[in-house]
Design an enzyme around this catalytic site. Structure first.
Site, mmCIF file in Angstrom:
data_model
loop_
_atom_site.group_PDB
_atom_site.id
_atom_site.type_symbol
_atom_site.label_atom_id
_atom_site.label_comp_id
_atom_site.label_asym_id
_atom_site.label_seq_id
_atom_site.Cartn_x
_atom_site.Cartn_y
_atom_site.Cartn_z
ATOM 1 N N LYS A 166 0.834 -1.208 0.000
ATOM 2 C CA LYS A 166 0.000 0.000 0.000
ATOM 3 C C LYS A 166 0.867 1.256 0.000
ATOM 4 C CE LYS A 166 -3.866 2.395 0.400
ATOM 5 N NZ LYS A 166 -3.600 3.584 1.169
ATOM 6 N N GLU A 173 0.613 6.736 -6.704
ATOM 7 C CA GLU A 173 -0.520 7.670 -6.747
ATOM 8 C C GLU A 173 -0.046 9.127 -6.726
ATOM 9 O OE1 GLU A 173 -3.328 8.836 -3.243
ATOM 10 O OE2 GLU A 173 -4.017 6.916 -4.054
#
Length: 304
Positions: A166, A173
């Site tokens: 993550k 991102e």
């Protein structure tokens, strides 16, 4: 299946609702009396059947570590704790070791999907032992998006692998978001473009840059075409820094992430000290003009 859920904020509250919609019984605990199902962690644990599965969804860092430490004496051999927050992956080994002393299992789960997860499902990246993953699989299946399991869920490896995955996801991102942001600024800067939101919307089908982030960019521009209601100030929640630290430690070049992260730092400076230094140097070596700061640095008149 019946699980406990600690933390009923924006993410946790939506996750409780999605789980219940999918047939998973959930007992939730939160310090906020308006949203909690039970008055305490003890009451939460007592409400669960064995083996007890408790999902922790609270802010990363000390709050998560303290929550796990408070759960440890309440749980027994065969029980399981899942940390679904944005914890740093190095905390996972510490939490797992603490719980293992009582025979309690531990999984770390990176969760992506934000406020849209209740409707669309959450991308899940899990670290820990296979037996523990199997125990919680009905929960993961309820939370993930519809469709093939492997397109929204991964058992990424041992303890720490879920949060590490993550962390890298969020680093990627950062770069994607900043690429769209730079494109927006350039489109706005060139007078030939008369409808910037429409250009972004035209990219959402058939182009190689289409993505959910692009869809969200279009949504933002349709609500506020010039982004007049937003200040150019961006925080970072930590994962970008951690990813860059790992890039340095493993000698992996990540210039896109570095630039995106540093751009966020720049956004918090009303009057950049480094650019002041650049202006001073240009004046010193070339006699280039500088702009007066006015009555207060970064505000007021800029006329000499």
């Amino acid at each position: 299946m019946h699980i406990g859920l600690v933390g009923l904020g924006k993410m946790g509250g939506n996750m409780r609702a999605r789980l219940r919609d999918k047939g998973i019984e959930v007992t939730g605990y939160d310090p906020n009396p308006d949203v909690t199902d039970v008055p305490s962690l003890t009451a939460l644990v007592e409400a669960l059947p064995s083996p007890k599965v408790v999902w922790v969804m609270v802010p990363s860092g000390r709050i998560t570590r303290d929550t796990v430490a408070n759960l440890a004496p309440l749980l027994k051999d065969g029980d399981l704790v899942i940390d679904g927050g944005n914890s740093k992956w190095t905390d996972d080994e510490v939490n797992a070791k603490l719980l293992a002393e009582r025979g309690t299992g531990y999984l770390d789960c990176g969760v992506s999907g934000g406020v849209w997860g209740r409707e669309n499902g959450y991308g899940l990246m899990v670290g820990g032992a296979k037996g523990h993953v199997d125990l919680a699989l009905p929960v993961f299946d309820a939370l993930r998006p519809e469709g093939p399991r492997e397109e929204g869920f991964v058992h990424a490896g041992g303890v720490g692998a879920g949060h590490y995955s993550k962390m890298v996801h969020n680093g990627v991102e950062y770069g994607l978001m900043h690429a769209y942001a730079e494109g927006y600024e350039l489109l706005e800067a060139k007078g030939i473009i008369t409808d910037v939101p429409a250009v972004f919307k035209a990219w959402t089908r058939g182009t190689v840059v289409r993505s959910w982030l692009l869809d969200l960019m279009v949504r933002a521009l349709e609500e506020d075409p010039k982004l007049d209601n937003i200040r150019g100030y961006a925080q970072d929640s930590g994962e970008g820094r951690w990813t860059l630290e790992q890039a340095i430690e493993n000698a992996v070049p990540m210039p896109v992430l570095a630039a995106a992260l540093f751009a966020r730092f720049s956004s918090r400076q009303e009057d950049s000290p480094s650019i002041k230094a650049v202006a001073a140097l240009r004046n010193q070596f070339g006699g280039h003009a500088v702009t007066s700061a006015g009555p207060t640095s970064g505000s007021g008149s800029t006329k000499d």
